[in-house]
Design an enzyme around this catalytic site. Structure first.
Site: not given
Length: 643
Positions: A279, A321
């Site tokens: 992330d 991501e």
């Protein structure tokens, strides 16, 4: 560190390897240690930081010995197969466990539902502990491997991952690599005054350095979290918080942080996670005078994680991501010496955003231009292709491409925001603005796929034709991601056409975050009626099920060669081809509400000869032309293949 010193370090370890899996670990370490050391010392050239390199090797060995034997065996199997993540057999779904079906036990109960639809790849949104109240949907982590009690227990999760493996189902979980919550154990120690842990984050006693950073740092959430630093009264220091005030950015210029986070990564992988979603990895390295996004050091750091993971647990892969400009997304697969040695998978955010652009404009010009002029991914990488997810839709198009089409980038984005967010009366879309910045006109879009594609408004108006068109749009966009090349990922609820959920406005923790409008609870009542009731939900579900089944029967959809883009002679139609040198499938989509045509002479140029017993694989109908024209009705989507 010179080669002789590396050889000495390897010699000390080689004596410990007593069985096949240990020998394989030793071989992987020997193969990759030169690249690992090169990456490490490029990030940490200082003398005092160099001393941590032997500690890193010790930690890698410890983490390998902690890996469960069952997972070590799976690592070896996947290493033999190679690039297993490029298979046409994969079809995924992203979901919030609690909003899908209560908890881990509830998720376990619904495994037959996934199997019926053909889903064998699950992305579970964060399930680890997080602060009460605001926590960015779980992306403010209190732990990387402790299961939050609302979802169940660690024992239940381990049982679930084991059952999923028995069904050949791939699991993906998030690794929030850029920041922790302010309740994380390191943050608590920093607040208590421990200098070691204050150095795990970017903390400063005064504003001089924060002010220097903020001259160039863009605001991520300007409406709700302006600025990039938060003052902590207890610690009497400013803390870098690029996202929210309760999310503290980790300081990767400290090698202790990297080693500690590597351990957290492996603890997560050892729970049976096959794909780790990194992330916010574009933000990992901070440097004064830059926007601190997509810096070369961030790529080196991600590659260092990848190469260490490759040695310890080669069956586990990384997803980038990185919702960034098209040219920057490609870089997360690795460039130059790092090509193929960064992330194996990346979100195809560009394709997603371009598809939404084509829906609004009914034209494919920007879609074609972007796909044709953006560099291709490396051969060993693959995409996650998706339409919607838990997050917003960003309008990260290349401004130069927009200008080349004779449009103003700012005005074009304004049109898209108006189209999807209630600014145009004639638009069928019902979405909401997210993080609109009036200073520059930037904004993002939230809403469920069905509501953005007109189903919500059509149902309100009880307009049967509009309902049919909305369903056709939903199936067309999903048909593209199922066939384009990569792992298709369906957002839970989209498979039954769930609409916007406006109840978030009644929740104090959610009301200021419009992304919750596209995070509804799964409608199991609608699911239970799929077999008995013919409506939009059953049409979407059965249409997706049919395409997923067909995808798995066609080896041509394995991501071993890129799609061949065929710029159409009709500005409303998008055409690409998938081939493996033996078989061919042409995917054709009409983005207009009116019937559109392709002339046979153009079809000939891309290899489509209707007389060669061709058919649409989705419907099974033979390909027919009238007056030398291939006719496509509103939002029609075809997979043309041998009959």
């Amino acid at each position: 560190m010179n080669q002789a010193t590396l050889h000495q370090l390897m010699t000390k370890r080689s004596k410990k390897y007593v069985d096949a899996s240990h020998e394989a670990f030793g071989l992987r370490l020997a193969t990759n240690i030169s690249l690992i050391s090169s990456l490490y010392f490029s990030l940490y050239p200082e003398k005092e930081k160099a001393s941590y390199f032997p500690k890193l090797l010790d930690k890698m060995e410890q983490l390998f010995f902690k890996r469960p034997e069952e997972l070590k065996e799976l690592d070896l199997k996947r290493a033999k197969v190679g690039n297993w993540y490029q298979s046409e057999q994969l079809a995924g779904m992203q979901l919030y466990v609690d909003r899908f079906n209560k908890d881990i036990k509830g998720l376990d109960e619904k495994l037959p539902y996934f199997e019926e639809l053909g889903i064998n790849f699950l992305h579970l949104m964060p399930i680890t502990t997080r602060p009460a109240g605001e926590n960015d949907g779980g992306y403010a982590v209190n732990s990387y491997h402790k299961i939050d009690a609302r979802y169940g227990t660690r024992k239940e999760f381990l049982a679930f991952t084991k059952k999923a493996r028995s069904k050949n189902m791939i699991l993906m979980l998030d690794f929030v690599v850029n920041h922790t919550s302010d309740e994380f154990e390191w943050a608590k120690k920093a607040i208590a005054g421990e200098e070691k842990y204050q150095n795990y984050y970017y903390t400063y006693p005064g504003r001089q350095i924060p002010d220097a950073f903020e001259k160039t740092l863009p605001e991520i959430f300007p409406a709700t979290a302006p600025g990039s630093f938060t003052y902590n009264k207890s610690m009497e220091r400013w803390v870098m918080t690029c996202f929210n005030s309760y999310q503290w950015d980790l300081n990767y210029t400290n090698p202790e942080v990297f080693i500690a986070m590597l351990e957290n990564l492996l603890n997560l992988a050892n729970m049976g996670v096959d794909v780790v979603r990194f992330d916010a990895l574009a933000f990992l390295w901070k440097k004064i005078g830059t926007i601190s996004q997509n810096l070369p050091e961030a790529h080196q750091l991600v590659s260092l994680f990848r190469m260490c993971l490759q040695v310890i647990a080669p069956g586990v892969i990384l997803l980038a991501e990185a919702i960034v400009a098209p040219r920057n997304i490609i870089k997360y697969f690795g460039e130059g010496l790092l090509e193929g040695n960064e992330c194996e998978v990346a979100y195809n955010a560009s394709l997603m955003a371009l598809l939404w652009n084509s829906i609004a404009t009914k034209k494919t010009s920007l879609l074609y231009k972007s796909l044709l002029e953006t560099p291709s991914k490396p051969q060993d990488g693959t995409w996650i292709n998706y339409i919607r997810c838990h997050d917003d839709i960003g309008l990260g198009y290349d401004d130069d491409f927009i200008r080349d089409l004779g449009l103003s980038p700012r005005e074009h984005r304004k049109f898209l925001l108006d189209y999807y967010c209630g600014g145009l009366d004639w638009s069928p879309a019902k979405g909401l603005l997210f993080m609109y910045n009036p200073k520059n006109g930037d904004g993002r879009i939230t809403g469920s796929a069905a509501s953005l594609l007109g189903l919500e408004k059509a149902l309100e108006q009880k307009d049967k034709n509009s309902i049919t068109e909305a369903v056709a749009k939903i199936l067309m966009l999903h048909g593209i991601i199922l066939s384009y090349g990569g792992i298709p990922l369906i957002y839970a609820g989209d498979e039954i056409g769930m609409l916007n959920d406006y109840t978030f406005l009644e929740n104090e923790d959610h009301k200021d975050d419009s992304r919750w409008v596209n995070r509804p609870k799964q409608d199991w009542e609608a699911v239970n009626k799929l077999a008995s009731k013919k409506n939009h939900a059953s049409s979407i579900f059965n249409g997706l099920k049919k395409m997923i089944q067909l995808r798995k029967k066609l080896p041509v959809f394995a991501d071993v060669s890129p799609p061949i883009i065929h710029p159409s002679s009709n500005p409303h139609i998008f055409v690409f081809e998938r081939t493996n040198g033996k078989d061919r499938v042409w995917v054709i989509s009409n983005f207009d509400e009116n019937t559109q045509f392709l002339h046979v002479s153009w079809l000939f140029t891309i290899g489509i000869h209707p007389e060669n017993n061709l058919k649409d694989g989705i419907t099974g109908k033979k390909l027919k032309l009238e007056r030398n024209l291939l006719q496509l009705s509103a939002y029609e989507h075809l997979w043309i293949m041998a009959g």
